[in-house]
Design a protein around this motif. Structure first.
Motif, PDB file in Angstrom:
ATOM      1  N   PRO A 128       0.890  -1.294   0.042  1.00  0.00           N
ATOM      2  CA  PRO A 128       0.006   0.086  -0.059  1.00  0.00           C
ATOM      3  C   PRO A 128       0.934   1.358   0.072  1.00  0.00           C
ATOM      4  N   PRO A 129       0.364   2.294  -0.566  1.00  0.00           N
ATOM      5  CA  PRO A 129       1.075   3.653  -0.600  1.00  0.00           C
ATOM      6  C   PRO A 129       1.691   4.178   0.560  1.00  0.00           C
ATOM      7  N   ASP A 130       0.967   4.013   1.781  1.00  0.00           N
ATOM      8  CA  ASP A 130       1.174   4.514   2.989  1.00  0.00           C
ATOM      9  C   ASP A 130       2.007   3.420   3.806  1.00  0.00           C
ATOM     10  N   TRP A 131       2.615   2.519   3.291  1.00  0.00           N
ATOM     11  CA  TRP A 131       3.484   1.448   3.973  1.00  0.00           C
ATOM     12  C   TRP A 131       4.677   2.011   4.425  1.00  0.00           C
ATOM     13  N   THR A 132       5.002   2.133   5.587  1.00  0.00           N
ATOM     14  CA  THR A 132       6.306   2.713   6.134  1.00  0.00           C
ATOM     15  C   THR A 132       7.540   1.404   6.181  1.00  0.00           C
ATOM     16  N   THR A 133       7.346   0.407   6.200  1.00  0.00           N
ATOM     17  CA  THR A 133       8.374  -0.551   6.189  1.00  0.00           C
ATOM     18  C   THR A 133       9.346  -0.493   5.201  1.00  0.00           C
ATOM     19  N   PRO A 134       8.968  -0.194   4.192  1.00  0.00           N
ATOM     20  CA  PRO A 134      10.356  -0.145   2.979  1.00  0.00           C
ATOM     21  C   PRO A 134      10.887   1.267   2.964  1.00  0.00           C
ATOM     22  N   LEU A 135      10.106   2.073   3.631  1.00  0.00           N
ATOM     23  CA  LEU A 135      10.705   3.401   3.919  1.00  0.00           C
ATOM     24  C   LEU A 135      11.892   3.338   4.979  1.00  0.00           C
ATOM     25  N   TYR A 136      11.395   2.698   5.748  1.00  0.00           N
ATOM     26  CA  TYR A 136      12.366   2.482   7.059  1.00  0.00           C
ATOM     27  C   TYR A 136      13.610   1.734   6.608  1.00  0.00           C
ATOM     28  N   LEU A 137      13.418   0.891   5.813  1.00  0.00           N
ATOM     29  CA  LEU A 137      14.738   0.011   5.179  1.00  0.00           C
ATOM     30  C   LEU A 137      15.570   0.876   4.425  1.00  0.00           C
ATOM     31  N   LEU A 138      14.978   1.716   3.547  1.00  0.00           N
ATOM     32  CA  LEU A 138      15.713   2.781   2.895  1.00  0.00           C
ATOM     33  C   LEU A 138      16.408   3.663   4.003  1.00  0.00           C
ATOM     34  N   ALA A 139      15.610   4.326   5.007  1.00  0.00           N
ATOM     35  CA  ALA A 139      16.280   5.282   5.607  1.00  0.00           C
ATOM     36  C   ALA A 139      17.335   4.780   6.517  1.00  0.00           C
ATOM     37  N   THR A 140      17.184   3.506   6.992  1.00  0.00           N
ATOM     38  CA  THR A 140      18.291   2.834   8.059  1.00  0.00           C
ATOM     39  C   THR A 140      19.671   2.480   6.853  1.00  0.00           C
ATOM     40  N   SER A 151      18.388   9.983   4.017  1.00  0.00           N
ATOM     41  CA  SER A 151      17.720   9.418   5.189  1.00  0.00           C
ATOM     42  C   SER A 151      16.715  10.245   5.909  1.00  0.00           C
ATOM     43  N   ILE A 152      17.204  11.634   6.014  1.00  0.00           N
ATOM     44  CA  ILE A 152      16.403  12.449   6.908  1.00  0.00           C
ATOM     45  C   ILE A 152      15.062  12.749   6.046  1.00  0.00           C
ATOM     46  N   ALA A 153      15.181  12.683   4.926  1.00  0.00           N
ATOM     47  CA  ALA A 153      14.119  13.107   3.942  1.00  0.00           C
ATOM     48  C   ALA A 153      13.070  11.856   3.810  1.00  0.00           C
ATOM     49  N   LEU A 154      13.820  10.756   4.123  1.00  0.00           N
ATOM     50  CA  LEU A 154      12.737   9.482   4.282  1.00  0.00           C
ATOM     51  C   LEU A 154      12.057   9.525   5.446  1.00  0.00           C
ATOM     52  N   PHE A 155      12.782  10.000   6.603  1.00  0.00           N
ATOM     53  CA  PHE A 155      12.406  10.051   7.988  1.00  0.00           C
ATOM     54  C   PHE A 155      11.138  11.163   7.884  1.00  0.00           C
ATOM     55  N   ASN A 156      11.230  12.235   7.364  1.00  0.00           N
ATOM     56  CA  ASN A 156      10.204  13.063   7.137  1.00  0.00           C
ATOM     57  C   ASN A 156       9.015  12.538   6.741  1.00  0.00           C
ATOM     58  N   ARG A 157       9.157  11.662   5.659  1.00  0.00           N
ATOM     59  CA  ARG A 157       7.830  10.923   5.027  1.00  0.00           C
ATOM     60  C   ARG A 157       7.112   9.958   6.193  1.00  0.00           C
ATOM     61  N   ILE A 158       8.083   9.371   6.985  1.00  0.00           N
ATOM     62  CA  ILE A 158       7.611   8.346   7.907  1.00  0.00           C
ATOM     63  C   ILE A 158       7.101   8.839   9.229  1.00  0.00           C
ATOM     64  N   ILE A 159       7.530   9.971   9.488  1.00  0.00           N
ATOM     65  CA  ILE A 159       7.004  10.982  10.727  1.00  0.00           C
ATOM     66  C   ILE A 159       5.597  11.433  10.179  1.00  0.00           C
ATOM     67  N   ALA A 160       5.504  11.906   8.942  1.00  0.00           N
ATOM     68  CA  ALA A 160       4.214  12.232   8.537  1.00  0.00           C
ATOM     69  C   ALA A 160       3.018  11.333   8.655  1.00  0.00           C
ATOM     70  N   LEU A 161       3.650  10.116   8.260  1.00  0.00           N
ATOM     71  CA  LEU A 161       2.608   8.857   8.166  1.00  0.00           C
ATOM     72  C   LEU A 161       2.421   8.215   9.536  1.00  0.00           C
ATOM     73  N   ARG A 162       3.594   8.275  10.291  1.00  0.00           N
ATOM     74  CA  ARG A 162       3.176   7.706  11.853  1.00  0.00           C
ATOM     75  C   ARG A 162       3.614   8.779  12.884  1.00  0.00           C
ATOM     76  N   PRO A 163       2.624  10.017  13.068  1.00  0.00           N
ATOM     77  CA  PRO A 163       3.174  10.663  14.029  1.00  0.00           C
ATOM     78  C   PRO A 163       3.064  10.646  15.415  1.00  0.00           C
ATOM     79  N   GLU A 164       2.898   9.231  15.942  1.00  0.00           N
ATOM     80  CA  GLU A 164       2.744   8.769  17.125  1.00  0.00           C
ATOM     81  C   GLU A 164       3.849   7.714  17.338  1.00  0.00           C
ATOM     82  N   ASP A 165       4.594   7.423  16.364  1.00  0.00           N
ATOM     83  CA  ASP A 165       5.758   6.754  16.615  1.00  0.00           C
ATOM     84  C   ASP A 165       6.975   7.356  16.971  1.00  0.00           C
ATOM     85  N   TRP A 166       7.493   6.945  18.265  1.00  0.00           N
ATOM     86  CA  TRP A 166       8.525   7.656  19.022  1.00  0.00           C
ATOM     87  C   TRP A 166      10.037   7.091  18.084  1.00  0.00           C
ATOM     88  N   PHE A 167       9.837   6.227  17.415  1.00  0.00           N
ATOM     89  CA  PHE A 167      11.199   5.514  16.823  1.00  0.00           C
ATOM     90  C   PHE A 167      11.588   6.501  15.769  1.00  0.00           C
TER      91      PHE A 167
END
Length: 381
Positions: A128-140, A151-167
């Motif tokens: 799905p388009p909002d799935w963050t697992t591939p983004l995490y793999l790329l970012a790490t 990597s920071i640009a990828l985390f910007n997208r992850i944070i927008a998709l998962r605002p409650e995720d502390w990681f």
């Protein structure tokens, strides 16, 4: 749901219920669910559990994709190449984005970056388009010094998709820390802490920044929280080892190991982890500080002074290094050298914040042995 059933559900057989365990397949099912959810921290935590479990595993039954995936997880840490072979078999049975993500993770651990990137791309296309697992793999993966902005640009997208995720803000804050952007790093790390982290990651990096910037009240609070709640220095290393294996393109495992071991008084281990970090990136002034403090606690004042001096050479704006060097120079009766460091700190932009600490060190109110037990309210006053 159908895709999850096809990838997660597995039957196992116990022939000796007293000796055999279903722990690994249970972790495997949880891992699939967390991967599907995009919860990277929980995926790492579950993988690291495989590293510490000592069980006789129940026999995995059947020949479906889920069985292949679970067999791959069983050998993932000990024989990652064989895990890839099992994931290959699973893909022949089911073209699932989750399986491509698992194989990409295994390729990353083996250092086969091009293959990993191809699988990540396929997982993105199928998922799905909002799935963050591939983004995490790329970012790490893209955490080498010359790719931190990507990597920071990828985390910007992850944070927008998962605002409650502390990681996610924790990881982005750590990347800003590596870039030397301490204000942004501090903001992200405090956001991560406010979201309720379940490990010491944001606290350790925050302590480094607080000590560097003279945030004494924050430093005191962070130390107290770390000592009482998050005191296992090997935990983070297990997690980093689970995804990166022996590939040394990530500094985070040894960084956290160095800081955690220093705080717990494991000085030889702290030095070893600091040296491991510096072998990857020798520009990190905090690692020289950790080496200096560890050597000082071991009674090697000359070695401590040299570590601080090496750190100043690569990070001349790190006022804590001068303050620490002044303290060990005083203890070696090198008052001229100590006063030179005091003057450098006094003339810096952080001179007002550091002067009380430096003055207290010169009269022996704190030493390397008592640095983490010192009452920093005295410094603020």
């Amino acid at each position: 749901r159908a895709d999850l059933d096809r990838v997660a559900n597995v039957r196992v057989r116990l022939t000796d219920e007293r000796r055999e365990s279903v722990a690994v397949p249970v972790i495997g099912v949880l891992n699939v669910l967390q991967s599907a959810d995009g919860n990277a921290y929980e995926v790492l935590r579950l993988l690291s559990m495989l590293d510490v479990l000592e069980t006789v595993n129940a026999e995995i039954m059947g020949g479906g994709a889920a069985s292949d995936i679970h067999r791959g997880m069983t050998v993932y840490l000990d024989d990652t190449g064989q895990a890839v072979a099992y994931f290959d078999d699973a893909l022949e049975r089911a073209q699932s984005p989750l399986i491509y993500a698992y194989r990409a993770t295994a390729y990353l651990r083996l250092g086969e970056i091009d293959r990993a990137l191809r699988d990540i791309e396929t997982a993105q296309r199928l998922g799905p388009p909002d799935w963050t697992t591939p983004l995490y793999l790329l970012a790490t993966y893209t955490t080498a010094p010359d790719t931190l902005d990507d990597s920071i640009a990828l985390f910007n997208r992850i944070i927008a998709l998962r605002p409650e995720d502390w990681f996610a803000p924790n990881f982005r804050g750590a990347l800003y820390y590596l870039l030397g952007d301490y204000e942004r790093a501090w903001a992200d790390l405090q956001l991560a802490i406010s979201l309720g982290p379940t490990t010491n990651f944001p606290y350790l990096t925050s302590m480094s920044i607080a000590l560097r910037q003279g945030r004494w009240a924050d430093f005191q609070q962070l130390i107290d929280t770390f000592i009482t709640e998050f005191h296992d220095p090997e935990y983070s290393e297990h997690m980093v080892q689970a995804i990166y294996g022996d590939q040394r393109f990530s500094v985070f495992g040894p960084i956290f190991g160095a800081a955690g071991n220093l705080l717990l008084g494991q000085y030889e281990a702290a030095i070893a982890a600091a040296d491991e970090t510096l072998a990857i990136d020798d520009t990190l002034g905090d690692m020289y500080m950790i080496k200096g403090l560890a050597r000082c606690n071991l009674g090697d004042m000359a070695g401590a002074e040299q570590a601080y001096t090496d750190g100043i050479a690569v990070d001349p704006d790190h006022m804590t290094l001068y303050a620490m060097r002044a303290e060990v120079r005083r203890r070696q009766n090198d008052w001229i050298g100590a006063m030179e460091d005091v003057d450098t700190v006094a003339d810096s932009l952080l001179g007002a914040a550091f002067k009380p600490l430096v003055d207290a060190g010169l009269v022996g109110n704190w030493t390397c042995e008592t640095l983490f037990d010192y009452d920093y309210s005295q410094v603020d006053e």
